[in-house]
Each structure stands twice: as C-alpha cells, then as structure tokens.
Design a protein around this motif. Sequence first.
Motif, PDB file in Angstrom:
ATOM      1  N   LYS A  59       0.839  -1.215   0.000  1.00 33.00           N
ATOM      2  CA  LYS A  59       0.000   0.000   0.000  1.00 33.00           C
ATOM      3  C   LYS A  59       0.867   1.255   0.000  1.00 33.00           C
ATOM      4  CE  LYS A  59      -4.223  -1.347   2.476  1.00 33.00           C
ATOM      5  NZ  LYS A  59      -4.803  -1.272   3.826  1.00 33.00           N
ATOM      6  N   LYS A  60       1.965   1.214   0.732  1.00 37.07           N
ATOM      7  CA  LYS A  60       2.857   2.389   0.811  1.00 37.07           C
ATOM      8  C   LYS A  60       3.536   2.633  -0.534  1.00 37.07           C
ATOM      9  CE  LYS A  60       3.772   2.471   5.786  1.00 37.07           C
ATOM     10  NZ  LYS A  60       2.674   1.653   6.290  1.00 37.07           N
ATOM     11  N   ILE A  61       3.965   1.571  -1.194  1.00 34.45           N
ATOM     12  CA  ILE A  61       4.597   1.724  -2.517  1.00 34.45           C
ATOM     13  C   ILE A  61       3.559   2.293  -3.495  1.00 34.45           C
ATOM     14  CG2 ILE A  61       5.736   0.535  -4.444  1.00 34.45           C
ATOM     15  CD1 ILE A  61       6.551  -1.673  -2.380  1.00 34.45           C
ATOM     16  N   GLN A 175      19.871  -1.218  -1.412  1.00 39.86           N
ATOM     17  CA  GLN A 175      21.266  -1.244  -0.931  1.00 39.86           C
ATOM     18  C   GLN A 175      21.660   0.100  -0.351  1.00 39.86           C
ATOM     19  OE1 GLN A 175      22.990  -2.431  -4.681  1.00 39.86           O
ATOM     20  NE2 GLN A 175      23.684  -4.373  -3.826  1.00 39.86           N
ATOM     21  N   LYS A 176      21.182   1.159  -0.990  1.00 40.78           N
ATOM     22  CA  LYS A 176      21.583   2.509  -0.597  1.00 40.78           C
ATOM     23  C   LYS A 176      20.804   3.000   0.624  1.00 40.78           C
ATOM     24  CE  LYS A 176      21.101   6.216  -3.428  1.00 40.78           C
ATOM     25  NZ  LYS A 176      21.117   6.772  -4.785  1.00 40.78           N
ATOM     26  N   ARG A 177      19.517   2.674   0.701  1.00 44.14           N
ATOM     27  CA  ARG A 177      18.654   3.289   1.705  1.00 44.14           C
ATOM     28  C   ARG A 177      18.236   2.374   2.850  1.00 44.14           C
ATOM     29  NH1 ARG A 177      17.045   7.832  -0.994  1.00 44.14           N
ATOM     30  NH2 ARG A 177      17.808   7.679  -3.116  1.00 44.14           N
ATOM     31  N   LYS A 225       8.381   2.995  10.262  1.00 42.13           N
ATOM     32  CA  LYS A 225       9.538   3.637   9.624  1.00 42.13           C
ATOM     33  C   LYS A 225      10.211   2.699   8.621  1.00 42.13           C
ATOM     34  CE  LYS A 225      13.599   6.467  10.392  1.00 42.13           C
ATOM     35  NZ  LYS A 225      14.343   5.786   9.336  1.00 42.13           N
ATOM     36  N   PHE A 226      10.401   1.434   9.027  1.00 40.64           N
ATOM     37  CA  PHE A 226      11.019   0.481   8.100  1.00 40.64           C
ATOM     38  C   PHE A 226      10.150   0.328   6.853  1.00 40.64           C
ATOM     39  CE2 PHE A 226      11.529  -3.573   6.053  1.00 40.64           C
ATOM     40  CZ  PHE A 226      12.894  -3.747   5.986  1.00 40.64           C
ATOM     41  N   GLN A 227       8.855   0.156   7.073  1.00 41.68           N
ATOM     42  CA  GLN A 227       7.943  -0.033   5.937  1.00 41.68           C
ATOM     43  C   GLN A 227       7.982   1.167   4.990  1.00 41.68           C
ATOM     44  OE1 GLN A 227       4.051  -0.997   7.469  1.00 41.68           O
ATOM     45  NE2 GLN A 227       4.757  -2.867   8.461  1.00 41.68           N
ATOM     46  N   GLU A 228       8.047   2.376   5.566  1.00 43.25           N
ATOM     47  CA  GLU A 228       8.128   3.603   4.767  1.00 43.25           C
ATOM     48  C   GLU A 228       9.433   3.653   3.975  1.00 43.25           C
ATOM     49  OE1 GLU A 228       6.653   6.467   3.850  1.00 43.25           O
ATOM     50  OE2 GLU A 228       4.762   5.685   4.621  1.00 43.25           O
ATOM     51  N   ASP A 229      10.549   3.374   4.671  1.00 39.49           N
ATOM     52  CA  ASP A 229      11.864   3.441   4.022  1.00 39.49           C
ATOM     53  C   ASP A 229      11.985   2.391   2.922  1.00 39.49           C
ATOM     54  OD1 ASP A 229      12.506   5.510   5.664  1.00 39.49           O
ATOM     55  OD2 ASP A 229      13.788   4.342   7.018  1.00 39.49           O
ATOM     56  N   TYR A 230      11.461   1.203   3.206  1.00 40.52           N
ATOM     57  CA  TYR A 230      11.511   0.132   2.219  1.00 40.52           C
ATOM     58  C   TYR A 230      10.679   0.535   0.984  1.00 40.52           C
ATOM     59  CZ  TYR A 230      11.536  -4.511   0.185  1.00 40.52           C
ATOM     60  OH  TYR A 230      11.723  -5.574  -0.675  1.00 40.52           O
ATOM     61  N   TYR A 235       9.941   2.487  -4.609  1.00 40.73           N
ATOM     62  CA  TYR A 235       9.366   3.569  -5.417  1.00 40.73           C
ATOM     63  C   TYR A 235      10.441   4.245  -6.282  1.00 40.73           C
ATOM     64  CZ  TYR A 235       8.485   8.577  -5.941  1.00 40.73           C
ATOM     65  OH  TYR A 235       8.430   9.855  -6.416  1.00 40.73           O
ATOM     66  N   ARG A 236      11.578   4.541  -5.662  1.00 38.74           N
ATOM     67  CA  ARG A 236      12.653   5.225  -6.406  1.00 38.74           C
ATOM     68  C   ARG A 236      13.199   4.332  -7.522  1.00 38.74           C
ATOM     69  NH1 ARG A 236      14.358  10.049  -3.377  1.00 38.74           N
ATOM     70  NH2 ARG A 236      15.905  10.375  -4.980  1.00 38.74           N
ATOM     71  N   GLY A 237      13.272   3.040  -7.260  1.00 45.68           N
ATOM     72  CA  GLY A 237      13.725   2.095  -8.286  1.00 45.68           C
ATOM     73  C   GLY A 237      12.771   2.065  -9.467  1.00 45.68           C
TER      74      GLY A 237
END
Length: 252
Positions: A59-61, A175-177, A225-230, A235-237
């Motif tokens: 859902k977050k993605i 890998q980066k985030r 926070k983990f779910q958001e960062d993941y 999303y960026r990919g």
Amino acid sequence: MKYFGALFLLFIITFNAKAGVVLIDPGHGGEDCGAKAQIWKDKKLIVQCEKDIALEIAKKIHAKINKTSHIKAYLTRTVDSTLTLQQRADYADKIGADIFISIHLNSSHSRSSNGVETYYLDNHDNAAVKKIEKVENSDAKGEEVIINQILADLVIQRTAPISKKLAFYVHANLQKRVVPTYKIVDRGTKPALFYVLALSKRPSILLEAGFLSNQEEVDKLLSEKFQEDYAQAVYRGVVRFFGKPKKKISLF
Ligand SMILES: [Zn+2]
C-alpha cells in the motif's frame, strides 16, 4: 499562402504522457497467511502473518507511485482477501500493466538469517532459490505446474532482460537506503522461477523484504519507519526504471 493561418487553426498542447503502469501484488492473503512469526502483543503470544505486512508495504509503494504524474500503480488486493496466482496475473492483463511487482517476506530454519533480496523472473538451477520457490509457488499444483512451466519458458525469453533491469534498479535503492540504515544483510538480486511472475506474462520482480523467522527483523518489519523506508526505495527504483515523464505534443 497568406490565408494559411486563418484556414488552419492549430492548437498545440503539451502534457505529461503516462510512462508506465505498475501492478503491485501483496503476496498471499485471506486463507493463505504466508510465512508466520510469533510475537508478544499485550502480554499475549500472537501469530503475525506475512500477508498482513506484505499488504502494508504494498500500500505504501502504491501511494508513493500514484503521487507521480507519469506512473500509475494498482494493487492486486487492498484488503485481506484470498486470491489465486492466476487471479493476480489476470488483473495485470485487465489494467494493462507494464510491470508486475510481488511483495513477500522470507522465512528460514536459521533464526539468524536476515536481510533483503530481489528476485527477477528467469531460469536457474540454484538449490537455495528452489526451496523458497516452493513456499511462494504452493498455490500451483499438478498439471497446472507443467503448463505453467511451458508458459514460463516462453515468457522468460521475452521478458528476462527487462525484469533484470527492473530488479537492479529497485535493489540498488534498497542497498543505498535500507541495508545500511537497518544494518541488515544485502542478499542481492537473483534469478528465480516464481509462477505468479511467469503468469503475469510481463517483466516482473518478487521482493523478499525481510525474515519473519528472525525476531529482531520482525520488530523492524512491523515498524512504520522500516515499511516507509523500504517502500521509498522500491518507489525510487520504479521511477528510475521508467525514466523522466515524457512531454507529449498533440496537434489537432
Ligand atoms: Zn510469500
């Protein structure tokens, strides 16, 4: 020729053309819990199912992608419902998805196993990968498996290079985030034969966001926070994969 301009009124407008359509598939759901973790909540030991965390991350993605002007995202399920692998794949046809992303969580007999991994649809003979497939492919049985295998071979030939590209863009952002922030293992990008990916008949990846068999990792996976960062990394990919919005010029 001097009346040319009066005879032909030309309107030129520009707008952002949709660069792509993404179908995000939260793994399992309804009767199918997926992998399980046991956690303490309000002094009670409860079972935490893979299907619920997968839905939250998906859902977050979905929300992040739909904030862009040029990529449209859909979800195969928005609630805790039972879906077959075929139903998930059929939905990709219905919405005309360009790519398919299935979200899952790992489990291992080793309680210390941790980290993120990204699979793309391809042929392979890696024993460790086959073991994981058994869990994620549990919905496909008997003759259906054979038919799916044939279908998978044809789909793979056509889509593998694009699936691989998508996998690398998404994983580079993990890998980066995610890997350094949460001090988890980078388990890499790997080829695999997941029927849900083959059935979707389009470039596709399957993400294993972490291990439910690792208590420390379960705590991270359940955190907002983990779910958001993941989700942000995925999303960026996806944005990188589709590139910048294309300006389309229309004449009429
Ligand atoms: Zn799964």
